[in-house]
Write a protein that holds these residues in place. Structure first.
Motif, short mmCIF file in Angstrom:
data_model
loop_
_atom_site.label_atom_id
_atom_site.label_comp_id
_atom_site.label_asym_id
_atom_site.label_seq_id
_atom_site.Cartn_x
_atom_site.Cartn_y
_atom_site.Cartn_z
N ARG A 308 0.61 55.50 27.33
CA ARG A 308 -0.56 55.17 26.54
C ARG A 308 -1.22 56.46 26.03
O ARG A 308 -2.34 56.80 26.41
CB ARG A 308 -1.56 54.35 27.35
CG ARG A 308 -0.95 53.10 27.96
CD ARG A 308 -1.99 52.23 28.61
NE ARG A 308 -1.40 51.21 29.46
CZ ARG A 308 -2.07 50.26 30.07
NH1 ARG A 308 -3.38 50.19 29.94
NH2 ARG A 308 -1.47 49.37 30.84
N THR A 515 -7.54 47.00 25.85
CA THR A 515 -6.12 47.35 25.92
C THR A 515 -5.34 46.46 24.97
O THR A 515 -5.39 45.23 25.08
CB THR A 515 -5.58 47.20 27.35
OG1 THR A 515 -6.33 48.05 28.22
CG2 THR A 515 -4.11 47.57 27.42
N LYS A 565 1.55 50.21 24.22
CA LYS A 565 0.21 49.88 24.71
C LYS A 565 -0.77 50.96 24.29
O LYS A 565 -0.44 52.15 24.29
CB LYS A 565 0.21 49.73 26.24
CG LYS A 565 0.96 48.51 26.74
CD LYS A 565 0.77 48.32 28.23
CE LYS A 565 1.44 47.04 28.71
NZ LYS A 565 1.22 46.80 30.16
N ASP A 567 -5.05 52.11 24.67
CA ASP A 567 -6.35 51.93 25.32
C ASP A 567 -7.45 52.46 24.41
O ASP A 567 -7.38 53.60 23.91
CB ASP A 567 -6.40 52.69 26.65
CG ASP A 567 -5.62 51.98 27.75
OD1 ASP A 567 -5.44 50.76 27.64
OD2 ASP A 567 -5.21 52.66 28.71
#
Length: 650
Positions: A308, A515, A565, A567
Motif C-alpha cells: 500500500r 481503504t 490496495k 489507504d
C-alpha cells in the motif's frame, strides 16, 4: 395423616407413570429413523413411482415432513457423497465422542456427588450414539458481495442411541438404585453456517458462525425405573420440547448465533498502533544508474503497510529535488513493520529505474518512542533493483536488509523550543553512537573522506524527510468498531437503509481511514489495445488539494485486473472519492491521458455501511464497469493529540 398422603402420592405417581407409559407408548410421532437411506430411490425410480395424475397419497404427504430439503426445494443440492463419508466415519466418531464425553463428564459427576449429600454415586453406565449416523439433508450456498461463504445445511438424525446414567441415592440408610436412560434421539435442525471473513493468509478462513433458521425438532425417550418412558406422557413431552426450543432459540436461532475463531482474532487485523506522518523534504546528489551526464526525473515511493505505497510527484531534470510533500501512513505493529523509501527515475512508467532505497525498521527508533514530536532524518540511499511495474509498485526490499535501528540514517534531528537539535542514534556502520560533530550538516557523499566513505553499493545520494508519529487510542477504536457493527443494518438493502437513516454520524467531525481495493475493470471502451490505469482522487472538505493515488498500468487489456490496495489516512468522513480510468498510451485533445470512464462515490455511504463491495457502471462513457471494495475505519487519537508537532523540551 401426612405419611398417608405421601404414601398415596407416591403410589399414584408410580401407577400413573406405568399406565401412561403403556397407553401412550405406541403414539410417539414419526421420526427420521423410519427413513432408510439405502432404500432411497433414484430420480428415475422416484418419477416412475408417482402417479401421472391425481392427488399424492396421504402417507407420502406425511413423510415429506421428515424428508431431506432437496426432495422439496430444487435450490438444495443433494450431497449423497457427504452422507456416505459420514456413514463410513461414524463408528470411529462414535468412539472418539464417547471417550471425550466421558473424560469431560467424569470429574463433573464426582463434583456433583460431593456437593449433594444424598448422592452415593453418579455413573455413566452406557454412552452409545448407535449405528445410524447424522445425515445432511442437502446443501444450499449463497453468493454475496461480501468476503464470506454462507451455507444452509439441514441436519437429520434418527438415532438408536443409548445413554444411561445411574444414580445411587441414600434414603434413611438405604441406597436406592435409580437408572435414567435416554435413547432414540430424533433431531431435525435447519442450520446456517457462515464462514467470514475470508483473508489472504492460510488457512484463509477467519471464523465460523453457526445459527439455526428456526427452532429445531427434538424428540427422545427417557426411561426410568422398570423402563417407564416419561416422554410417552403427552404433557411431559410438550414441556420438554418447549423447554428445548426456548433454550436453543435464545442461543442459536437466527439472529442469535455462535462464533468460533479459526484464526487468531477471527482473522481480523488488530487495531492499528498509530499514524506516521512523513514529509518528504528534499534529495541530494541523486543520479539514475548508468546515466553519468544526464539528470534524472526523481519521485519517491513511501511504504509502511506492505503493498500500500504512496507516491510523490515527479521533479523533472534535477539531482537536487525539493518536494515538501506530506503523507499519512498507518502503523499496525512497529515490531514487524519498517518505513521503506524508494527513489526512482521516472521513465514513462514501464522503464522506471531505481536510484536508491532505504529501509528503516520502526522498532527502537526515537520518533516512535517519542510520539507527537517532529524528527528530521537524513537518509543514505542504498542500491536497489530496477523494476518495470511503474510508480505504484515499489521494488522488493533487499534480501540482506539490516534490521538494526538507525540503518541508513546518516543524521537525525528533533524539533525543540530552541530549534533543531541533533539526536544520537546507533550508527549502521559501527553500531556506536553518532559523534558530536554530527550536529554539522552532512557533507555530500562525493566529498566525504575515505575514512567515512560508504561502499559502492550505498553511494546513491541522500533523502531528507520529517517524521511525526501519532499514537491511536486502541480501546476507543475497538469500542467504535463494535458500536458501528452493532448498529450496522443487516441484509442486502444495507445501502438504501443507510441513506435513509436519520442517525447523526457527525460526518464533518469524524476522521478515519478509507481503504480502497481496486479489483478489476470490465469491458472498457476501446479496441482492446488500451493500457488502463486508475487514478483515485479523494476530495476532503478540510484539505486544500485532493489526495491522488494511482494504480499500476495494465498493458493491452480491455478487462484488466489489479488487486491493488490504497489507504487514505486521516480523512474527513464528509468527503468523496473519484475513480478515473485512463488510457496510459493515448492522449486526448488537451494532451492529457484519455479517460475511459469515471465514478464518484460519497465517503458517507462507506462510513454508514462500514464496508461496500460492488460493481459500478462507469460514467461519461458508453461502456465499462469497475469492481471495488471500500472499507472505513474510524480513528481515535491519544489524549495529547492537540499538541502534535509542537517543539519538545529536552
Amino acid at each position: 395423616m401426612v405419611l398417608g398422603a405421601l404414601l398415596g402420592a407416591g403410589i399414584g405417581i408410580a401407577g400413573g407413570l406405568s399406565v401412561g407409559s403403556l397407553l401412550f407408548s405406541k403414539k410417539r410421532p414419526k421420526d427420521f429413523s423410519f427413513l432408510d437411506a439405502e432404500r432411497d430411490p433414484s430420480f428415475d425410480e422416484f418419477q416412475s413411482g408417482i402417479p401421472p395424475s391425481g392427488p399424492v397419497p396421504k402417507d407420502l404427504r406425511e413423510a415429506l415432513e421428515f424428508t431431506p430439503m432437496w426432495t422439496r426445494w430444487p435450490d438444495y443440492e443433494r450431497v449423497a457423497w457427504v452422507n456416505y463419508a459420514i456413514k463410513v466415519l461414524w463408528p470411529h466418531c462414535n468412539k472418539a465422542i464417547t471417550q471425550q464425553v466421558l473424560m469431560v463428564l467424569g470429574p463433573k459427576l464426582k463434583d456433583t456427588v460431593l456437593r449433594v449429600g444424598v448422592l452415593e454415586a453418579l455413573d455413566v453406565e452406557c454412552f452409545d450414539l448407535g449405528d445410524r449416523p447424522i445425515r445432511i439433508g442437502g446443501i444450499k450456498v449463497y453468493e454475496t458481495n461480501e468476503d464470506e461463504v454462507i451455507i444452509e445445511a439441514p441436519i437429520l438424525w434418527g438415532s438408536n442411541s443409548t445413554i444411561r446414567i445411574a444414580a445411587r441415592v441414600r434414603l434413611a440408610g438405604v441406597v436406592v438404585y435409580i437408572p435414567i436412560e435416554v435413547g432414540d434421539i430424533v433431531l431435525k435442525a435447519e442450520s446456517r453456517i457462515t464462514i467470514k471473513p475470508l483473508v489472504e493468509t492460510l488457512p484463509c478462513l477467519g471464523a465460523v458462525t453457526v445459527s439455526l433458521l428456526k427452532e429445531p425438532f427434538v424428540d427422545l425417550s427417557v426411561m426410568v425405573i422398570n423402563r417407564l418412558d416419561l416422554m410417552a406422557l403427552p404433557v411431559v413431552r410438550d414441556i420438554a420440547q418447549r423447554t428445548v426450543k426456548n433454550v436453543v432459540g435464545d442461543m442459536l436461532v437466527f439472529p442469535n448465533q455462535m462464533s468460533f475463531d479459526i484464526m487468531e482474532n477471527g482473522g481480523r487485523a488488530p487495531e492499528p498502533e498509530g499514524m506516521l506522518t512523513i514529509k518528504v523534504l528534499r534529495g541530494s546528489n541523486l543520479r539514475s544508474p548508468g546515466e553519468l551526464f544526464t539528470k534524472s526525473d526523481p519521485f519517491v515511493v513511501v511504504e509502511v503497510r506492505e503493498g500500500r505505497p504512496v507516491v510523490s510527484s515527479t521533479k523533472s531534470n534535477t539531482s537536487e529535488p525539493v518536494w515538501e510533500e506530506e503523507f499519512h501512513l498507518i502503523v499496525d505493529d512497529r515490531k514487524t513493520q519498517a518505513l521503506t523509501l524508494t527513489v526512482k527515475d521516472d521513465d514513462f512508467g514501464w522503464q522506471d529505474k531505481t536510484i536508491g532505497r532505504v529501509r528503516v525498521p520502526l522498532e527502537g527508533m526515537p520518533f516512535m518512542d517519542h510520539p507527537l514530536a517532529s524528527y528530521e532524518l537524513t537518509l543514505s540511499l542504498d542500491k536497489g533493483r530496477s523494476s518495470g511495474k511503474g510508480k505504484a509498485k515499489p521494488d522488493a526490499p533487499p534480501a540482506a536488509a539490516d534490521p538494526r535501528p538507525g540503518h541508513g540514517v546518516a543524521r537525525m534531528r528533533v524539533k525543540t523550543i530552541d530549534g533543531w537539535d541533533d539526536v544520537p542514534f546507533p550508527n549502521s556502520a559501527s553500531g556506536s553512537e553518532a559523534p558530536e560533530e554530527a550536529a554539522a550538516p552532512s557533507p555530500p557523499a562525493a566529498s566525504r573522506s575515505p575514512a567515512v566513505k560508504k561502499d559502492k553499493h550505498s553511494d546513491r545520494g541522500e533523502l531528507v524527510v520529517e517524521l511525526l508519529f501519532h499514537p491511536f487510542n486502541r480501546e476507543a477504536m475497538a469500542a467504535k468498531t463494535e458500536t458501528a457493527e452493532a448498529q450496522h443494518p443487516q441484509g442486502p438493502s444495507r445501502l438504501a437503509h443507510a441513506r435513509s437513516s436519520r442517525r447523526d454520524y457527525s460526518l464533518k467531525v469524524a476522521r478515519g481511514v478509507l481503504t480502497v481495493t481496486l479489483t478489476r475493470c470490465i469491458n472498457l471502451q476501446g479496441d482492446g489495445h488500451s493500457d488502463p490505469q486508475v487514478v483515485i482522487s479523494l476530495y476532503d472538505q478540510t484539505a486544500k488539494e485532493p489526495i491522488v493515488q494511482k494504480s499500476s498500468v495494465v498493458y493491452n487489456e480491455q478487462s484488466p485486473r489489479w488487486g491493488d490496495k490504497f489507504d487514505f489516512v486521516g480523512i474527513s468522513a464528509d468527503s468523496f472519492v473519484v475513480f478515473n480510468v485512463k488510457d496510459h498510451a493515448e492522449k486526448d485533445k488537451n494532451g492529457d491521458k484519455k479517460s475511459l470512464g469515471k465514478l464518484r462515490i460519497p465517503v458517507p455511504d462507506v462510513v454508514r455501511n462500514l464496508r461496500i463491495k460492488d460493481v459500478w457502471a462507469l460514467q461519461e462513457t458508453q461502456q465499462g464497469e469497475i469492481a471495488l471494495t471500500l472499507e472505513w475505519k474510524a480513528l481515535a487519537f491519544g489524549d495529547k493529540e492537540e499538541h502534535a508537532g509542537e517543539p519538545v523540551q529536552l
